[in-house]
Design a protein around this motif. Sequence first.
Motif, PDB file in Angstrom:
ATOM      1  N   ASP A  92      13.907   2.187 -13.662  1.00 58.98           N
ATOM      2  CA  ASP A  92      13.897   3.204 -14.718  1.00 58.98           C
ATOM      3  C   ASP A  92      12.609   3.135 -15.525  1.00 58.98           C
ATOM      4  O   ASP A  92      12.209   4.127 -16.139  1.00 58.98           O
ATOM      5  CB  ASP A  92      15.101   3.012 -15.646  1.00 58.98           C
ATOM      6  CG  ASP A  92      16.391   3.496 -15.011  1.00 58.98           C
ATOM      7  OD1 ASP A  92      16.374   3.800 -13.795  1.00 58.98           O
ATOM      8  OD2 ASP A  92      17.418   3.574 -15.698  1.00 58.98           O
ATOM      9  N   THR A  93      11.954   1.982 -15.529  1.00 57.70           N
ATOM     10  CA  THR A  93      10.665   1.847 -16.208  1.00 57.70           C
ATOM     11  C   THR A  93       9.686   2.878 -15.691  1.00 57.70           C
ATOM     12  O   THR A  93       8.911   3.459 -16.459  1.00 57.70           O
ATOM     13  CB  THR A  93      10.079   0.433 -15.983  1.00 57.70           C
ATOM     14  OG1 THR A  93      11.044  -0.542 -16.373  1.00 57.70           O
ATOM     15  CG2 THR A  93       8.801   0.242 -16.774  1.00 57.70           C
ATOM     16  N   GLY A  94       9.734   3.129 -14.392  1.00 58.26           N
ATOM     17  CA  GLY A  94       8.825   4.103 -13.801  1.00 58.26           C
ATOM     18  C   GLY A  94       9.382   5.510 -13.765  1.00 58.26           C
ATOM     19  O   GLY A  94       8.695   6.471 -14.122  1.00 58.26           O
ATOM     20  N   SER A  95      10.642   5.651 -13.338  1.00 63.09           N
ATOM     21  CA  SER A  95      11.180   6.998 -13.123  1.00 63.09           C
ATOM     22  C   SER A  95      11.308   7.791 -14.422  1.00 63.09           C
ATOM     23  O   SER A  95      10.969   8.983 -14.471  1.00 63.09           O
ATOM     24  CB  SER A  95      12.536   6.912 -12.426  1.00 63.09           C
ATOM     25  OG  SER A  95      13.471   6.173 -13.191  1.00 63.09           O
ATOM     26  N   LEU A  96      11.787   7.163 -15.485  1.00 56.51           N
ATOM     27  CA  LEU A  96      11.891   7.874 -16.763  1.00 56.51           C
ATOM     28  C   LEU A  96      10.516   8.232 -17.299  1.00 56.51           C
ATOM     29  O   LEU A  96      10.316   9.316 -17.879  1.00 56.51           O
ATOM     30  CB  LEU A  96      12.648   7.017 -17.781  1.00 56.51           C
ATOM     31  CG  LEU A  96      14.149   6.841 -17.546  1.00 56.51           C
ATOM     32  CD1 LEU A  96      14.748   5.912 -18.588  1.00 56.51           C
ATOM     33  CD2 LEU A  96      14.875   8.183 -17.568  1.00 56.51           C
ATOM     34  N   THR A  97       9.544   7.343 -17.094  1.00 53.43           N
ATOM     35  CA  THR A  97       8.176   7.614 -17.538  1.00 53.43           C
ATOM     36  C   THR A  97       7.591   8.795 -16.783  1.00 53.43           C
ATOM     37  O   THR A  97       6.980   9.691 -17.382  1.00 53.43           O
ATOM     38  CB  THR A  97       7.286   6.373 -17.321  1.00 53.43           C
ATOM     39  OG1 THR A  97       7.845   5.268 -18.034  1.00 53.43           O
ATOM     40  CG2 THR A  97       5.874   6.625 -17.816  1.00 53.43           C
ATOM     41  N   ILE A  98       7.775   8.814 -15.478  1.00 54.34           N
ATOM     42  CA  ILE A  98       7.265   9.911 -14.655  1.00 54.34           C
ATOM     43  C   ILE A  98       7.843  11.248 -15.113  1.00 54.34           C
ATOM     44  O   ILE A  98       7.118  12.232 -15.315  1.00 54.34           O
ATOM     45  CB  ILE A  98       7.603   9.664 -13.173  1.00 54.34           C
ATOM     46  CG1 ILE A  98       6.721   8.544 -12.614  1.00 54.34           C
ATOM     47  CG2 ILE A  98       7.421  10.936 -12.349  1.00 54.34           C
ATOM     48  CD1 ILE A  98       7.107   8.114 -11.212  1.00 54.34           C
ATOM     49  N   GLY A  99       9.157  11.291 -15.280  1.00 50.71           N
ATOM     50  CA  GLY A  99       9.799  12.537 -15.702  1.00 50.71           C
ATOM     51  C   GLY A  99       9.330  13.001 -17.054  1.00 50.71           C
ATOM     52  O   GLY A  99       9.073  14.198 -17.270  1.00 50.71           O
ATOM     53  N   GLY A 100       9.200  12.064 -18.007  1.00 50.60           N
ATOM     54  CA  GLY A 100       8.734  12.424 -19.345  1.00 50.60           C
ATOM     55  C   GLY A 100       7.328  12.979 -19.319  1.00 50.60           C
ATOM     56  O   GLY A 100       7.025  13.987 -19.990  1.00 50.60           O
TER      57      GLY A 100
END
Length: 409
Positions: A310-318
């Motif tokens: 989630d460290t990466g996926s939430l950042t990417i989406g944001g």
Amino acid sequence: MLYYLFEYLDKTLNVSGTGVFQYITFRSALAFMLSLLLSTIYGKRIIAFLQRQQVGETVRELGLAGQNEKAGTPTMGGLIIIFATLVPVILFAKLHNIYIVLLIVTTLWMGTIGFIDDYIKIFKKDKEGLKGIFKVFGQVGLGLIVGSVLYFSPAVTVRQDTGKTDIFKTPTENVIVQAPVEEKSTATTIPFFKNNEFDYAELLAWTGEGYEKWAWLVFIPIVIFIITAVSNGANLTDGIDGLAAGTSAISVLALAIFTFVSGNIIFSNYLNIMYIPSSGEMTVFIASFVGALIGFLWYNSYPASVFMGDTGSLTIGGIIAVLAIAVRKEMLIPLLCGIFLVENLSVVLQVSYFKYTKKRFGEGRRIFLMSPLHHHYQKKGYHESKIVTRFWIVAIMLAILSIVTLKLR
């Protein structure tokens, strides 16, 4: 930081050649190359550190082929993406640019939420991670910040159709032109339509005279919704090796074209699109971000050496959401991020249909063999690499169609 150094060398000391740093294209190229090097070279060291800390993925038994082999693979690999993105941005971008500031805040904010979520899953042994309500609060908080800055900051302006301009006129041509007007606006772009600008303030026109000053009541909630939806969409897409990083890189490359032409007065005039002053600087951030994503794929492609978590996926989406909103292309998100949308919808449809049939027939039924959609194809026997490659192909087609909207109206 280097931008300001070379600006000083060029304008104050008049050092030959240093003026090249004024060009967005040059700084974007440097940012891309550096982020790619950082993510590939230092990515290996970060993975080794995660392994020493025993930051391994706990895989739930879902009956998927090759699933058990992934147990113990390091997660929190999003730290590689964040690190490789921010270092080149700090070095090569104009740090006083309001859009760059917003993107840095978005990266750190969503990265922190994702990190907390991963930390709870791994070290607290709680498979659910951060409670959904707290995750939503975090996304809403970022939406409030981004929406408020874009609406209230005097540095965020647009220049809409202001009549004739003298950009393409020769010095000998005697023309009367209307002076360019840069103004605050909540206007956005509707794809595939001529005269395709829509102002969110118009939704309040029924309230009577002076409705424009209340436009923030509509604009900010819309920003919150978009950031929440896209970040969750990216989170759901991160399910098999290379899927989220690859499709995101494709979508962000398309956004790079939009930011570059929207921030360039000549291209925006030629394409008859909204000119957004200072937005072209986001191209430097995007170049760095894409380099980080591609470098991360070096380790995340099948079989993955690290998961982004989630460290990466939430950042990417944001980041994708804020980029689209800032460049006034948020209505293109369902097309540009079609993979995220379909993955989201597959979950919503699956859960809704299961609950409906269980209530009506006493037994829950499913539309897909498993959701999100990529797991459906895994259940059908497709190999991960084939699923990812085909999703990438679809993402490329959607990105091209999104770019075509610049002229197809």
